[in-house]
Design a protein around this motif. Structure first.
Motif, mmCIF file in Angstrom:
data_model
loop_
_atom_site.group_PDB
_atom_site.id
_atom_site.type_symbol
_atom_site.label_atom_id
_atom_site.label_comp_id
_atom_site.label_asym_id
_atom_site.label_seq_id
_atom_site.Cartn_x
_atom_site.Cartn_y
_atom_site.Cartn_z
ATOM 1 N N LEU A 11 0.871 -1.272 0.061
ATOM 2 C CA LEU A 11 0.015 0.165 -0.030
ATOM 3 C C LEU A 11 0.928 1.255 0.206
ATOM 4 O O LEU A 11 1.836 1.460 0.849
ATOM 5 C CB LEU A 11 -0.950 -0.149 1.353
ATOM 6 N N VAL A 12 0.493 2.119 -0.972
ATOM 7 C CA VAL A 12 1.380 3.494 -1.006
ATOM 8 C C VAL A 12 0.501 4.596 -1.120
ATOM 9 O O VAL A 12 -0.460 4.337 -1.765
ATOM 10 C CB VAL A 12 2.361 3.245 -2.273
ATOM 11 N N GLN A 13 0.853 5.705 -0.846
ATOM 12 C CA GLN A 13 0.093 6.837 -1.397
ATOM 13 C C GLN A 13 0.154 7.454 -2.487
ATOM 14 O O GLN A 13 1.375 7.209 -3.129
ATOM 15 C CB GLN A 13 0.374 8.075 -0.204
ATOM 16 N N PRO A 14 -0.630 7.915 -3.075
ATOM 17 C CA PRO A 14 -0.366 8.710 -4.354
ATOM 18 C C PRO A 14 1.066 9.551 -4.524
ATOM 19 O O PRO A 14 1.279 10.295 -3.462
ATOM 20 C CB PRO A 14 -1.529 9.592 -4.642
ATOM 21 N N GLY A 15 1.755 9.440 -5.481
ATOM 22 C CA GLY A 15 2.915 10.086 -5.531
ATOM 23 C C GLY A 15 4.114 9.369 -5.085
ATOM 24 O O GLY A 15 5.188 9.705 -5.262
ATOM 25 N N GLY A 16 3.855 8.265 -4.408
ATOM 26 C CA GLY A 16 4.954 7.548 -3.856
ATOM 27 C C GLY A 16 5.477 6.512 -4.777
ATOM 28 O O GLY A 16 5.279 6.547 -5.994
ATOM 29 N N MET A 85 8.839 1.920 -9.584
ATOM 30 C CA MET A 85 7.631 2.599 -9.782
ATOM 31 C C MET A 85 7.655 4.168 -8.899
ATOM 32 O O MET A 85 7.728 3.731 -7.760
ATOM 33 C CB MET A 85 6.479 1.943 -9.656
ATOM 34 N N ASN A 86 7.657 4.992 -9.782
ATOM 35 C CA ASN A 86 7.786 6.529 -9.030
ATOM 36 C C ASN A 86 6.256 7.001 -9.381
ATOM 37 O O ASN A 86 5.508 6.838 -10.421
ATOM 38 C CB ASN A 86 8.868 7.104 -9.404
ATOM 39 N N SER A 87 6.232 7.856 -8.642
ATOM 40 C CA SER A 87 4.916 8.971 -8.995
ATOM 41 C C SER A 87 3.744 8.244 -9.133
ATOM 42 O O SER A 87 2.920 8.413 -10.171
ATOM 43 C CB SER A 87 5.305 9.812 -10.313
ATOM 44 N N LEU A 88 3.334 7.339 -8.158
ATOM 45 C CA LEU A 88 2.299 6.147 -8.423
ATOM 46 C C LEU A 88 0.945 7.008 -8.234
ATOM 47 O O LEU A 88 0.857 7.872 -7.427
ATOM 48 C CB LEU A 88 2.380 5.087 -7.369
ATOM 49 N N LYS A 89 0.096 6.342 -9.167
ATOM 50 C CA LYS A 89 -1.311 7.010 -9.395
ATOM 51 C C LYS A 89 -2.204 5.965 -8.717
ATOM 52 O O LYS A 89 -2.003 4.791 -8.714
ATOM 53 C CB LYS A 89 -1.848 7.374 -10.848
ATOM 54 N N PRO A 90 -3.549 6.354 -8.454
ATOM 55 C CA PRO A 90 -4.586 5.205 -8.068
ATOM 56 C C PRO A 90 -4.793 4.236 -9.170
ATOM 57 O O PRO A 90 -5.036 3.120 -8.760
ATOM 58 C CB PRO A 90 -5.694 6.203 -7.639
ATOM 59 N N GLU A 91 -4.905 4.761 -10.265
ATOM 60 C CA GLU A 91 -5.181 3.952 -11.433
ATOM 61 C C GLU A 91 -3.723 2.825 -11.838
ATOM 62 O O GLU A 91 -3.839 2.142 -12.542
ATOM 63 C CB GLU A 91 -5.307 4.746 -12.764
ATOM 64 N N GLN A 109 2.083 -15.993 -8.779
ATOM 65 C CA GLN A 109 0.820 -15.233 -8.146
ATOM 66 C C GLN A 109 0.862 -13.723 -8.133
ATOM 67 O O GLN A 109 -0.267 -13.179 -7.926
ATOM 68 C CB GLN A 109 1.220 -15.591 -6.587
ATOM 69 N N GLY A 110 1.842 -13.314 -8.593
ATOM 70 C CA GLY A 110 1.748 -11.753 -8.804
ATOM 71 C C GLY A 110 1.877 -11.103 -7.378
ATOM 72 O O GLY A 110 2.014 -11.823 -6.363
ATOM 73 N N THR A 111 2.058 -9.832 -7.427
ATOM 74 C CA THR A 111 2.351 -8.871 -6.336
ATOM 75 C C THR A 111 1.324 -7.844 -6.181
ATOM 76 O O THR A 111 1.375 -7.179 -7.253
ATOM 77 C CB THR A 111 3.682 -8.800 -5.902
ATOM 78 N N LEU A 112 0.327 -7.649 -5.256
ATOM 79 C CA LEU A 112 -0.373 -6.547 -5.166
ATOM 80 C C LEU A 112 0.105 -5.181 -4.831
ATOM 81 O O LEU A 112 0.550 -5.191 -3.892
ATOM 82 C CB LEU A 112 -1.489 -6.918 -4.289
ATOM 83 N N VAL A 113 -0.307 -4.156 -5.694
ATOM 84 C CA VAL A 113 0.220 -2.833 -5.578
ATOM 85 C C VAL A 113 -1.050 -1.966 -5.353
ATOM 86 O O VAL A 113 -2.028 -1.849 -6.379
ATOM 87 C CB VAL A 113 1.067 -2.249 -6.670
ATOM 88 N N THR A 114 -1.353 -1.253 -4.423
ATOM 89 C CA THR A 114 -2.425 -0.765 -3.980
ATOM 90 C C THR A 114 -2.114 0.912 -3.706
ATOM 91 O O THR A 114 -1.435 1.274 -2.754
ATOM 92 C CB THR A 114 -3.096 -0.888 -2.656
ATOM 93 N N VAL A 115 -2.278 1.760 -4.727
ATOM 94 C CA VAL A 115 -2.226 3.260 -4.342
ATOM 95 C C VAL A 115 -3.454 3.928 -3.927
ATOM 96 O O VAL A 115 -4.493 3.987 -4.729
ATOM 97 C CB VAL A 115 -1.778 3.629 -5.725
ATOM 98 N N SER A 116 -3.349 4.295 -2.631
ATOM 99 C CA SER A 116 -4.480 4.877 -2.213
ATOM 100 C C SER A 116 -4.098 5.749 -0.748
ATOM 101 O O SER A 116 -3.203 5.641 -0.391
ATOM 102 C CB SER A 116 -5.403 3.920 -1.600
ATOM 103 N N SER A 117 -4.895 6.921 -0.777
ATOM 104 C CA SER A 117 -4.510 7.895 0.413
ATOM 105 C C SER A 117 -5.278 7.439 1.503
ATOM 106 O O SER A 117 -5.506 7.862 2.649
ATOM 107 C CB SER A 117 -4.926 9.130 0.089
#
Length: 117
Positions: A11-16, A85-91, A109-117
């Motif tokens: 889980l990372v915030q937008p821009g992270g 991955m830089n400047s991550l966006k919710p999309e 299996q993949g790895t889940l990336v969630t971009v959310s505040s």
């Protein structure tokens, strides 16, 4: 039997930023180093899409949606693929997968990336 193990999501915030790794096991160093490798992603309810590609000779290509923000790289000595991955966006929220480009192996299996505040 080649196995793909993706890691580094979270889980990372937008821009992270995040760095994903993909270890390719069961393949000799020659098999990994001699093939183009790619990162793909699949968002909930959507089809898997291509994100980035790195040629056996190091050349790189990116989907327009991530160009300038993501960087693909590889360490042939470690049979490992990376995605910075830089400047991550919710999309960008998706499950991220790696695989050989032209003739894919069985998917990991993949790895889940969630971009959310």
């Amino acid at each position: 039997q080649v196995q793909l193990e993706e890691s580094g999501g979270g889980l990372v915030q937008p821009g992270g930023s995040l760095t994903l790794s993909c270890i390719v096991s069961g393949a000799s160093g020659t098999i990994f180093s001699s093939h183009d490798m790619g990162w793909y992603r699949q968002a909930p309810g959507k089809e898997r899409e291509w994100v980035a590609r790195i040629r056996y000779d190091g050349g790189t290509y990116y989907a327009d949606s991530v160009k300038g923000r993501f960087t693909i790289s590889r360490d042939n000595a470690k049979n490992t693929l990376y995605l910075q991955m830089n400047s991550l966006k919710p999309e960008d929220t998706s499950v991220y997968y790696c695989n050989r480009v032209l003739t894919p192996w069985a998917w990991g299996q993949g790895t889940l990336v969630t971009v959310s505040s």
